[in-house]
Scaffold this active site. Sequence first.
Site, PDB file in Angstrom:
ATOM      1  N   ARG A  98       2.031  16.357  12.933  1.00  0.00           N
ATOM      2  CA  ARG A  98       3.182  17.269  12.905  1.00  0.00           C
ATOM      3  C   ARG A  98       2.746  18.577  12.253  1.00  0.00           C
ATOM      4  NH1 ARG A  98       4.432  12.546  10.727  1.00  0.00           N
ATOM      5  NH2 ARG A  98       4.077  13.476   8.672  1.00  0.00           N
ATOM      6  N   HIS A 119      -4.041  13.905   1.231  1.00  0.00           N
ATOM      7  CA  HIS A 119      -4.206  13.023   2.389  1.00  0.00           C
ATOM      8  C   HIS A 119      -2.937  13.056   3.254  1.00  0.00           C
ATOM      9  CE1 HIS A 119      -5.299   9.514   4.797  1.00  0.00           C
ATOM     10  NE2 HIS A 119      -4.142   8.961   4.476  1.00  0.00           N
ATOM     11  N   ARG A 171      -7.852   3.737  13.544  1.00  0.00           N
ATOM     12  CA  ARG A 171      -6.967   4.890  13.779  1.00  0.00           C
ATOM     13  C   ARG A 171      -6.331   4.893  15.162  1.00  0.00           C
ATOM     14  NH1 ARG A 171      -5.941   6.044   8.715  1.00  0.00           N
ATOM     15  NH2 ARG A 171      -7.794   6.638   7.528  1.00  0.00           N
ATOM     16  N   ASP A 231      -8.946   0.495   2.177  1.00  0.00           N
ATOM     17  CA  ASP A 231      -7.957   0.103   3.187  1.00  0.00           C
ATOM     18  C   ASP A 231      -8.539   0.451   4.567  1.00  0.00           C
ATOM     19  OD1 ASP A 231      -5.657  -0.486   4.595  1.00  0.00           O
ATOM     20  OD2 ASP A 231      -4.666   1.403   4.100  1.00  0.00           O
ATOM     21  N   ASP A 289       0.847  -1.185   0.000  1.00  0.00           N
ATOM     22  CA  ASP A 289       0.000   0.000   0.000  1.00  0.00           C
ATOM     23  C   ASP A 289       0.885   1.238   0.000  1.00  0.00           C
ATOM     24  OD1 ASP A 289      -2.426   1.322  -0.071  1.00  0.00           O
ATOM     25  OD2 ASP A 289      -2.556   1.475   2.112  1.00  0.00           O
ATOM     26  N   GLN A 321      -3.648   2.378  15.098  1.00  0.00           N
ATOM     27  CA  GLN A 321      -2.583   2.892  14.226  1.00  0.00           C
ATOM     28  C   GLN A 321      -1.715   3.924  14.963  1.00  0.00           C
ATOM     29  OE1 GLN A 321      -4.176   4.578  10.599  1.00  0.00           O
ATOM     30  NE2 GLN A 321      -2.186   5.142   9.784  1.00  0.00           N
ATOM     31  N   GLU A 348      -9.125   4.306  -2.029  1.00  0.00           N
ATOM     32  CA  GLU A 348      -7.904   4.106  -2.823  1.00  0.00           C
ATOM     33  C   GLU A 348      -8.247   3.418  -4.136  1.00  0.00           C
ATOM     34  OE1 GLU A 348      -4.536   2.429  -0.877  1.00  0.00           O
ATOM     35  OE2 GLU A 348      -5.126   3.127   1.129  1.00  0.00           O
ATOM     36  N   GLU A 361     -10.239  12.566   8.001  1.00  0.00           N
ATOM     37  CA  GLU A 361     -10.135  13.904   7.418  1.00  0.00           C
ATOM     38  C   GLU A 361     -11.486  14.620   7.409  1.00  0.00           C
ATOM     39  OE1 GLU A 361      -7.350  13.560   3.740  1.00  0.00           O
ATOM     40  OE2 GLU A 361      -7.952  11.553   4.355  1.00  0.00           O
ATOM     41  N   THR A 417      -8.922  -5.758   3.943  1.00  0.00           N
ATOM     42  CA  THR A 417      -8.890  -4.784   2.855  1.00  0.00           C
ATOM     43  C   THR A 417      -9.939  -5.243   1.852  1.00  0.00           C
ATOM     44  OG1 THR A 417      -6.509  -4.504   3.174  1.00  0.00           O
ATOM     45  CG2 THR A 417      -7.427  -3.693   1.095  1.00  0.00           C
ATOM     46  N   GLU A 426     -10.429   4.008   3.872  1.00  0.00           N
ATOM     47  CA  GLU A 426      -9.529   4.814   3.047  1.00  0.00           C
ATOM     48  C   GLU A 426      -9.870   4.556   1.584  1.00  0.00           C
ATOM     49  OE1 GLU A 426      -5.397   4.202   4.181  1.00  0.00           O
ATOM     50  OE2 GLU A 426      -5.618   5.707   5.769  1.00  0.00           O
ATOM     51  N   TYR A 449       1.136   5.774  -0.621  1.00  0.00           N
ATOM     52  CA  TYR A 449       0.717   6.959   0.136  1.00  0.00           C
ATOM     53  C   TYR A 449       0.863   8.176  -0.774  1.00  0.00           C
ATOM     54  CZ  TYR A 449       0.556   9.544   4.681  1.00  0.00           C
ATOM     55  OH  TYR A 449       0.217  10.329   5.763  1.00  0.00           O
ATOM     56  N   LYS A 461      -4.298  -2.106  10.006  1.00  0.00           N
ATOM     57  CA  LYS A 461      -4.677  -2.166   8.593  1.00  0.00           C
ATOM     58  C   LYS A 461      -4.972  -3.593   8.131  1.00  0.00           C
ATOM     59  CE  LYS A 461      -3.472   2.189   7.624  1.00  0.00           C
ATOM     60  NZ  LYS A 461      -4.263   3.148   6.849  1.00  0.00           N
TER      61      LYS A 461
HETATM   62 CA    CA Z   1      -3.842   3.196   2.966  1.00  0.00          CA
END
Ligand code: CA
Length: 441
Positions: free
Chosen positions: A158, A149, A251, A247, A142, A254, A215, A388, A271, A213, A144, A267
């Site tokens: 951050r 995102h 959270r 995916d 997978d 994670q 994707e 998000e 899937t 997610e 990114y 994860k």
């Molecule tokens: Ca993903």
Amino acid sequence: MLLLENGERCMSIEIDETHDPARESWVPSARRHAQFPIQNLPYGIFAPADAEPRPGVAIGDAILDIGALARAGLLPEPAASALGSNTLNALFGLPSAARRALRRRLSQLLTDRAHEPALATSLHEATACTLHLPVLIGDYSDFYVGIHHAMNVGRIFRPDTPLMPNYKHLPIGYHGRASSVRVSGTPVRRPLGQTAGPDNRPNFAPTRQLDYELELGIFIGEGNSLGERIELAKASQHMAGLCLLNDWSARDVQAWERLPLGPFLSKSFQTSISPWVISTEALVPFRIAPPSRPEGDPKPLPYLEDATDRAGGQYALNLEVSLLTSRMRDSALAPERISRTTSTVMYFTFAQIVAHQASNGCNLNPGDLLGTGTLSGPTREGSGSLLELSGAGTQPLRLANGETRRFLEDGDEVMFTATAEAPGRVSIGFGSCRGVVLPSH
Ligand code: CA
């Protein structure tokens, strides 16, 4: 045919009669079908009622048993010999020219009414069939590459430096878990996991932050040998097609487990992918140039740089996420669309992902699955995850029926759809990727 900036024609990317907007199938439901008109012809594995799984092609509201056509001697070699299986791995492992020949023949058979009698017994009503995983997935990675995102998630962890210094130089990825990839429609069980408690004393409990997610999945076609790379210029020939991919992510699990090696059990519990593989041949008319890198961004290193890929390495795909809650289902409400985005939010192209994955000589095999990463747009409406959409849970999503969501609740069903659209072309669809959340054991 694609015209490069310097006027050079790229012969490997060809539009042919199978893409002709005037072409119509004699299968009545295929005409003006929003998903599977004659111009699409996606591959999958299906089983008619009380029968074994077999290779098929979606056409309108029907599925054509292409394994039966191969046995009847109606399809060209070498593709015909690759269809005697209940997976598409052998078909995907053929050179792309063989799949192009198969597509031309299938398009001809489904267009010319003279073939209707010979094909009638091989056509099945899709609603009476069960769809299976299209391939035996040996490996799943997978990525990114959805930059919005990456920025959105980066800002949560951050705020000052949302993107890590490597982000614009390579498609960030990690190895996923192939064994838990399931076909659309399979429910997802809320997983248990370790999460941070007060003073870093962890709990083991059902996740309270289950998310999706949005994707796209890339299916590898012809593979490469261990120790050999895949050049970017040839990477598109190593892609058999695309699917939708969810995916599912926990959270809270994670956040606790991700340091320092990245996501793991948050994860791998499941899937989901859509059952139909939209072939790279079908997607040719929808090729577009990926967005130019903004002023000041680094140029890709030479192994990630190719003029053809820069000219047409992206597809014009529109993607949507819909949600159906238990309460909406009980009230007979339709699923509500909660976000909308496009594939052009990818900072690296599909071919760059494939070339990068093989750049160390790691061998890819036919049927391997590579996820793009979450494809969020620049605005909140384009969010490819609830994380998000709800501002990490701080601004719950409000649904039309008054319900709110920070993360997924038991009984929620998540649905992804995608369409490829281009001026003067018949648009084609990906079908859907859906899954309902079951309570934890
Ligand atoms: Ca993903």
